[in-house]
Design a protein around this motif. Sequence first.
Motif, PDB file in Angstrom:
ATOM      1  N   UNK B  78      43.738  40.650  38.232  1.00 19.10           N
ATOM      2  CA  UNK B  78      43.975  39.281  38.636  1.00 19.10           C
ATOM      3  C   UNK B  78      44.615  39.215  40.025  1.00 19.10           C
ATOM      4  N   UNK B 245      40.719  35.356  38.408  1.00 21.73           N
ATOM      5  CA  UNK B 245      41.586  34.253  37.976  1.00 21.73           C
ATOM      6  C   UNK B 245      42.174  33.527  39.190  1.00 21.73           C
ATOM      7  N   UNK B 246      41.395  33.506  40.259  1.00 20.48           N
ATOM      8  CA  UNK B 246      41.801  32.820  41.477  1.00 20.48           C
ATOM      9  C   UNK B 246      41.357  31.368  41.353  1.00 20.48           C
ATOM     10  N   UNK B 273      53.609  40.251  33.239  1.00 17.26           N
ATOM     11  CA  UNK B 273      52.783  39.402  32.388  1.00 17.26           C
ATOM     12  C   UNK B 273      51.630  40.252  31.868  1.00 17.26           C
ATOM     13  N   UNK B 274      51.978  41.223  31.021  1.00 14.28           N
ATOM     14  CA  UNK B 274      50.985  42.227  30.677  1.00 14.28           C
ATOM     15  C   UNK B 274      49.914  41.717  29.715  1.00 14.28           C
ATOM     16  N   UNK B 275      48.664  41.930  30.092  1.00 15.72           N
ATOM     17  CA  UNK B 275      47.514  41.668  29.237  1.00 15.72           C
ATOM     18  C   UNK B 275      47.451  40.221  28.747  1.00 15.72           C
ATOM     19  N   UNK B 276      47.157  39.341  29.666  1.00 16.57           N
ATOM     20  CA  UNK B 276      46.976  37.946  29.299  1.00 16.57           C
ATOM     21  C   UNK B 276      45.546  37.733  28.803  1.00 16.57           C
ATOM     22  N   UNK B 277      45.267  36.540  28.335  1.00 12.59           N
ATOM     23  CA  UNK B 277      43.919  36.230  27.851  1.00 12.59           C
ATOM     24  C   UNK B 277      42.899  36.478  28.953  1.00 12.59           C
ATOM     25  N   UNK B 278      43.281  36.173  30.205  1.00 15.65           N
ATOM     26  CA  UNK B 278      42.355  36.378  31.321  1.00 15.65           C
ATOM     27  C   UNK B 278      42.050  37.869  31.503  1.00 15.65           C
TER      28      UNK B 278
END
Lengths: 217, 746
Positions: B78, B245-246, B273-278
């Motif tokens: 991201x 995710x820009x 923010x480890x391993x988000x849905x994105x």
Amino acid sequence: MSADADIGTDARSSRPGRARIVVVGEFNSGKTTLVNALVGAPVLTPSAVARTAHPTVVGFAPKPSLSAETTDRRRMPVAWDGLDAVAPGDIRRLHVGVPLERLKRLSVVDTPGLGLADGESDRRSLQACRTADAVIWCTPAMQAWKASEEQTWRALPERVRARGLLAVTFADAIASPADMDRLMQRLSAEAGPYFRRVAMASELGSLTAGDAAVGTA
Amino acid sequence: MGFEARSSVRTAVIEPMSLSDHTKPDAPIGARLEDARVRLLALIERLSGLLGEHAAPLLEAAGRQLQQRSCRIAVIGQIKAGKSTFINALTERPGFLPTDINPWTAVVTALHFRSSPMPPEHAAVFHLFSSEQWKELAEGGGRLRELTERLVPGFQPDLLRAQLEVMRKRAEKRLGAKFAELLGQCHRFEAVTPELLADYVSAGDDHASGGARRIYSDVTRSADLYFNASPFAYPITLIDTPGTNDPFLVRDEITRRSLENPDIYVFVISALQPLSAADIYMLRLLNGLHKDRIVVFINRADQLPNPGTDAAMIKAAVEQRLRLEFPALEIPVVYGSAWLGNLRLQSDRGDFHASLKPAQVKVLRQAGLPASIDTSSHQLSSIDRSRLAAAMHMSSGMREIAGVIARLMSTSSIAMLQRQIAVCLAELARSAEVADRAELKSIEELIEVRRRESASLRASVAEEQKSLTAFEERAETLQASFRGIETHFKELIASAMQMLRHQLSTQVREFADEQAEAMLDALEVSSRHRVWRCDVLPLREQMERTYVAAFEQAAADLTRVEQFLYPQLRVIVASLLPDYRGTLLEVPAWAPGVTPSVASLADKVAVDLGTPWWRQWFAVRRAAEERADHLRSLIEDDFLKIADVLVREAEGQLGQRVDYIMQRVNAISMGLRTGIERRSANLAREHALLDGTADEETLMRFEDEQGRRAEACVRKQEAYAAALKELDAVLEMLDASSGEVRPHLQ
Ligand SMILES: Nc1nc2c(ncn2[C@@H]2O[C@H](COP(=O)(O)OP(=O)(O)OP(=O)(O)O)[C@@H](O)[C@H]2O)c(=O)[nH]1
Ligand SMILES: Nc1nc2c(ncn2[C@@H]2O[C@H](COP(=O)(O)OP(=O)(O)OP(=O)(O)O)[C@@H](O)[C@H]2O)c(=O)[nH]1
Ligand SMILES: [Mg+2]
Ligand SMILES: [Mg+2]
């Protein structure tokens, strides 16, 4: 409608004249930390590992208290370390009572972080925004305002967004003030149009009930 | 728990590193592959001197592949995960790629590293968009616009339009109203400077006062940077990509298109923010592309409030989540800090440690920084600085990730290619050796016979003649049968592909029908249909399974037919050398488990678009049936096209396989034949001697020549034996280094 019922029980009848601030954002964006700053005391425990599990209303109480509100709207006293005993699906939200003057005019709601691929939890957090007088969206300075944030925020009703405030957290992690300026410029340009105001979280600690209530005016 | 580098490949056992380890330099990334590459190239050189012309095209092709094949490593993640910073640390060039607080990398940037004494002709090459590409992107919105259009006819999302307008205006402001004249150009430079990268690769600020420089990044399609001083052993191309995710949707699209080729993906995520849905969404796409070539780097560990304890817990949580999401995959996870990785490279500055925070120093202590070194002092001695740098290197995770990348490389298709080339060279050498040995035997026999009694010489010559003729006949039949087999191969592929096409399109149609039904049902139950969304992931997965299964089946069929070729070749060998006990043609030609790319399955399709688009779609007034038809055709149009691409991809791969098999088999049989041809020529001269009136001198000369021939055969045999021994060693090394990583996969 459940949204109206919320206002009826909390904001109007049982706590008249009290403004409600709801803090939302993606997980680990510093929401719990900001809630503590808004309350003016370290009431909740921020963590880089453990997540806020339930919407948590911090409000006034003559003595420190914690209770869980269940899905069938019953309230029962609990202890922080006794929460696991209640089935998580049964808890609608938590109520934390603190004897602070400030909280006589203001309640602050912490919410579970968004974007962890758990749609149900996301729904619960966003639902909490609908009853707010002011909604603060936390975005961390190191990785601020991503498409996923923009999408989620823009999907909220205009009425909610009109009370929105974009708070930039983790400003201390950015060493250079010039960088911070450039970030704020970008956010004002890109996210500004969707919020009432864009600010650094550190500027919000002194937010008063009056400020928050402007959102409803 | 320390912050020290720890083993992250679950199947591999790495001993914990102690302080004494940092002083021992690691082998640079790709050392083994490079070793194999150099040895194979030398062998090709040696063999092309020994083997006849027949082998030249095969050897040349192999040499070219070895020369050109670099390992492509894409760094993705991201926005602001720290990708560019990571590359700077890994390539040991602090501050080389521009980094920033705002989304910054705007162009897919390939850094080509290749150790070579010759400087590259150009250090930097930037390709600008062609006018068609620009038109498609800036005016039409490209694929994104096309998808949107199809989902909601006549609807263009304001957001996209606004963004594209911004982009065009910006290009105009930066490059002048006539910027369109630049399109299609290619700009080359002899040296890379920070300004150059800022102009071509960085997004740049809108607000910053422009100055005299022209910023081209809006109209740049790709950037290639060349280095001949490499920190890696094997040629490596590192690819920096714009963050996903820009909110600026166009960049997301650009990155997605660059995902296809790489051998290895380093997926950079933030420890904060480890391993988000994105992230998970992105990994799903990659999972479709390359099953097991991913490593996750949890960056920014230095920014955690308690880096020492939190990082290890976060890593465990990430691993658990990955296991849950991708049970079939082994994705190594490494944590660290690209920032520290850069900082440690600047230890020549006396105060390079000034920005360290107490929590970070604590972690460095755990990584072996002696308590005697006071990090709060302004200036440190150079010895102390180097020890501090060593601890930083350890904490940065760069050492560990280098190890993981090296291990992934040794199971990559590069290692497979090298293995294949080694096996092929071995077969060529063995077949040549067989022909050679047969030649030697016949020469020796004839010499022997001539010495003993000239009467029986005539009979022996006749015998040799007969066996050569028999061989020629057999070889003729064999050649014809090869042609037959090639046709058979082609038919096999054609029918398998026809079947696959049918299966895939049936799946697409059935899925489209089901979805249309499901939507109608949902509409009936609730008018709040906004909540209904079409999830095409199951279709993608189903198609992938079918595709891979069909490919493997077809490949297995080819192998079966291929196996049928070898006994025939062995018959020939046996006719040449009845007592031959070598291993010629016993190794299967193809390393199993190579599947073609399923990249097109990851293409964004209309129904992948986000919630706002769906809401628009439902907002358009339409009868339920009409809506269902539209949904059906949306799914069918996109996925039937994808099915088509998949089938063509498989067809191409299988075709290549057949070409390779045929080329090899032909080379071997040709090798055997050239030996025979030499013998025939020899025999013709023997005839001339027998029939004619050869004087003593001619006879002597002939015998001399025969002797020299025999000697050459012996020398060649020694050379073949030596080459084969070396090939065995290379194969053993390749097998050993690939075995380390995934001993229990399949
Ligand atoms: N340096 C720094 N750390 C912060 C800041 N805000 C939060 N943190 C740290 O970041 C981690 C996450 O903070 P939280 O406040 O728990 O974040 P959250 O948004 O409530 O997280 P979830 O409840 O999991 O969604 C904690 O370790 C905090 O101490 C900040 O402004 N600066
Ligand atoms: N403290 C700290 N800062 C980091 C780390 N990695 C990157 N940064 C900083 O974070 C900022 C963003 O880093 P970049 O390398 O530009 O990130 P990126 O992923 O390439 O960003 P895009 O190209 O915009 O997608 C820079 O200011 C870096 O110095 C890290 O591990 N620790
Ligand atoms: Mg929290
Ligand atoms: Mg970058």
